[in-house]
Scaffold this motif. Sequence first.
Motif, PDB file in Angstrom:
ATOM      1  N   LYS A 123     -15.774  -0.832  11.865  1.00  0.00           N
ATOM      2  CA  LYS A 123     -16.653  -1.593  12.761  1.00  0.00           C
ATOM      3  C   LYS A 123     -16.726  -3.061  12.387  1.00  0.00           C
ATOM      4  N   ASP A 124     -16.554  -3.365  11.105  1.00  0.00           N
ATOM      5  CA  ASP A 124     -16.620  -4.769  10.677  1.00  0.00           C
ATOM      6  C   ASP A 124     -15.270  -5.488  10.801  1.00  0.00           C
ATOM      7  N   GLY A 125     -14.260  -4.784  11.363  1.00  0.00           N
ATOM      8  CA  GLY A 125     -12.951  -5.401  11.598  1.00  0.00           C
ATOM      9  C   GLY A 125     -11.964  -5.253  10.457  1.00  0.00           C
ATOM     10  N   THR A 126     -12.317  -4.500   9.427  1.00  0.00           N
ATOM     11  CA  THR A 126     -11.415  -4.295   8.290  1.00  0.00           C
ATOM     12  C   THR A 126     -10.364  -3.259   8.651  1.00  0.00           C
ATOM     13  N   ASN A 127      -9.101  -3.599   8.411  1.00  0.00           N
ATOM     14  CA  ASN A 127      -7.993  -2.674   8.640  1.00  0.00           C
ATOM     15  C   ASN A 127      -7.757  -1.853   7.372  1.00  0.00           C
ATOM     16  N   TYR A 128      -7.655  -0.532   7.533  1.00  0.00           N
ATOM     17  CA  TYR A 128      -7.431   0.378   6.408  1.00  0.00           C
ATOM     18  C   TYR A 128      -6.200   1.227   6.628  1.00  0.00           C
ATOM     19  N   LYS A 129      -5.561   1.574   5.500  1.00  0.00           N
ATOM     20  CA  LYS A 129      -4.523   2.600   5.439  1.00  0.00           C
ATOM     21  C   LYS A 129      -4.920   3.521   4.295  1.00  0.00           C
ATOM     22  N   ILE A 130      -4.731   4.836   4.502  1.00  0.00           N
ATOM     23  CA  ILE A 130      -5.107   5.768   3.447  1.00  0.00           C
ATOM     24  C   ILE A 130      -4.213   7.000   3.475  1.00  0.00           C
ATOM     25  N   TRP A 131      -3.741   7.381   2.300  1.00  0.00           N
ATOM     26  CA  TRP A 131      -3.015   8.621   2.080  1.00  0.00           C
ATOM     27  C   TRP A 131      -3.984   9.509   1.312  1.00  0.00           C
ATOM     28  N   VAL A 132      -4.423  10.586   1.933  1.00  0.00           N
ATOM     29  CA  VAL A 132      -5.536  11.374   1.415  1.00  0.00           C
ATOM     30  C   VAL A 132      -5.069  12.460   0.447  1.00  0.00           C
ATOM     31  N   GLU A 133      -5.743  12.521  -0.689  1.00  0.00           N
ATOM     32  CA  GLU A 133      -5.587  13.661  -1.599  1.00  0.00           C
ATOM     33  C   GLU A 133      -6.644  14.678  -1.207  1.00  0.00           C
ATOM     34  N   ASP A 134      -6.191  15.864  -0.834  1.00  0.00           N
ATOM     35  CA  ASP A 134      -7.081  16.935  -0.409  1.00  0.00           C
ATOM     36  C   ASP A 134      -6.448  18.263  -0.799  1.00  0.00           C
ATOM     37  N   THR A 135      -7.019  19.362  -0.343  1.00  0.00           N
ATOM     38  CA  THR A 135      -6.477  20.666  -0.734  1.00  0.00           C
ATOM     39  C   THR A 135      -5.067  20.888  -0.189  1.00  0.00           C
ATOM     40  N   GLN A 136      -4.744  20.300   0.954  1.00  0.00           N
ATOM     41  CA  GLN A 136      -3.386  20.423   1.501  1.00  0.00           C
ATOM     42  C   GLN A 136      -2.363  19.736   0.608  1.00  0.00           C
ATOM     43  N   VAL A 182      -6.892  11.372  10.375  1.00  0.00           N
ATOM     44  CA  VAL A 182      -5.656  11.550   9.616  1.00  0.00           C
ATOM     45  C   VAL A 182      -4.822  12.657  10.231  1.00  0.00           C
ATOM     46  N   SER A 183      -3.542  12.609   9.948  1.00  0.00           N
ATOM     47  CA  SER A 183      -2.634  13.683  10.345  1.00  0.00           C
ATOM     48  C   SER A 183      -1.604  13.872   9.232  1.00  0.00           C
ATOM     49  N   TRP A 184      -1.035  15.063   9.198  1.00  0.00           N
ATOM     50  CA  TRP A 184      -0.113  15.419   8.127  1.00  0.00           C
ATOM     51  C   TRP A 184       1.170  14.604   8.195  1.00  0.00           C
ATOM     52  N   ASP A 185       1.548  14.054   7.052  1.00  0.00           N
ATOM     53  CA  ASP A 185       2.799  13.312   6.913  1.00  0.00           C
ATOM     54  C   ASP A 185       3.701  14.114   5.974  1.00  0.00           C
ATOM     55  N   GLU A 186       4.700  14.752   6.540  1.00  0.00           N
ATOM     56  CA  GLU A 186       5.581  15.627   5.761  1.00  0.00           C
ATOM     57  C   GLU A 186       6.301  14.876   4.649  1.00  0.00           C
ATOM     58  N   GLU A 187       6.686  13.636   4.915  1.00  0.00           N
ATOM     59  CA  GLU A 187       7.445  12.873   3.920  1.00  0.00           C
ATOM     60  C   GLU A 187       6.660  12.674   2.629  1.00  0.00           C
ATOM     61  N   PRO A 222       0.833  -1.203   0.000  1.00  0.00           N
ATOM     62  CA  PRO A 222       0.000   0.000   0.000  1.00  0.00           C
ATOM     63  C   PRO A 222       0.864   1.249   0.000  1.00  0.00           C
ATOM     64  N   GLY A 223       0.315   2.312  -0.547  1.00  0.00           N
ATOM     65  CA  GLY A 223       1.029   3.577  -0.558  1.00  0.00           C
ATOM     66  C   GLY A 223       0.203   4.648  -1.219  1.00  0.00           C
ATOM     67  N   PRO A 224       0.740   5.860  -1.255  1.00  0.00           N
ATOM     68  CA  PRO A 224       0.000   6.984  -1.811  1.00  0.00           C
ATOM     69  C   PRO A 224      -0.133   6.913  -3.327  1.00  0.00           C
ATOM     70  N   VAL A 225      -1.148   7.563  -3.825  1.00  0.00           N
ATOM     71  CA  VAL A 225      -1.347   7.686  -5.268  1.00  0.00           C
ATOM     72  C   VAL A 225      -0.315   8.649  -5.851  1.00  0.00           C
ATOM     73  N   ALA A 226       0.046   9.681  -5.076  1.00  0.00           N
ATOM     74  CA  ALA A 226       0.982  10.683  -5.591  1.00  0.00           C
ATOM     75  C   ALA A 226       1.669  11.421  -4.443  1.00  0.00           C
ATOM     76  N   SER A 227       2.689  10.795  -3.870  1.00  0.00           N
ATOM     77  CA  SER A 227       3.453  11.486  -2.828  1.00  0.00           C
ATOM     78  C   SER A 227       4.216  12.642  -3.457  1.00  0.00           C
ATOM     79  N   ILE A 228       4.580  13.617  -2.658  1.00  0.00           N
ATOM     80  CA  ILE A 228       5.292  14.780  -3.184  1.00  0.00           C
ATOM     81  C   ILE A 228       6.632  14.377  -3.794  1.00  0.00           C
ATOM     82  N   GLY A 229       7.308  13.415  -3.218  1.00  0.00           N
ATOM     83  CA  GLY A 229       8.578  12.950  -3.785  1.00  0.00           C
ATOM     84  C   GLY A 229       8.406  12.335  -5.159  1.00  0.00           C
ATOM     85  N   PHE A 230       7.361  11.553  -5.335  1.00  0.00           N
ATOM     86  CA  PHE A 230       7.049  10.940  -6.627  1.00  0.00           C
ATOM     87  C   PHE A 230       6.768  12.021  -7.665  1.00  0.00           C
ATOM     88  N   VAL A 231       5.967  13.006  -7.284  1.00  0.00           N
ATOM     89  CA  VAL A 231       5.612  14.094  -8.193  1.00  0.00           C
ATOM     90  C   VAL A 231       6.853  14.893  -8.593  1.00  0.00           C
TER      91      VAL A 231
END
Length: 161
Positions: free
Chosen positions: A108-121, A92-97, A28-37
Amino acid sequence: MNIKEQGIVADYIVLMGYDEHTDGSAEPGPVASIGFVEQGIDLVLQDVDPSKVINAVPFYCRAWKEGDGKYNSVVQHMNNVQDFLSTNGISVSWDEETGQNYGEGTSKDGTNYKIWVEDTQSLAKKLEAMKARNLAGVAEWAIGFETSDAWDVIASYTEGQ
């Protein structure tokens, strides 16, 4: 593909600045981290004048779902990601990297999630990198996935062009 030749004959080169991690990715990982861009832009700028480069940004991210020690992902558009986070109890919290808000949690159903959010920040971070490199402009994927405030961030970038 000869990007240098394309930079000579084309009016503009549109760089797809996303899909760093897709549903077929091993981890798993971000769709577009700043380093990738930044890496993608810098690679193109080795052969193409920045006045001809347009960087495309995503209006979506992926929620990575863990099951049996493997991950698969579900696309979350910018305009529905807050509902997804709320429904699944993920903060969520800001990840500078990565230049994105990151969160993980168990629904609630026990599913574990990870997410890197694309937002205005994260969008602002990408646009700052583009502006620093004097790119010709920005493109987006896909219209209709965004939140209305995304256009305010884009307008502040394009008004200085």
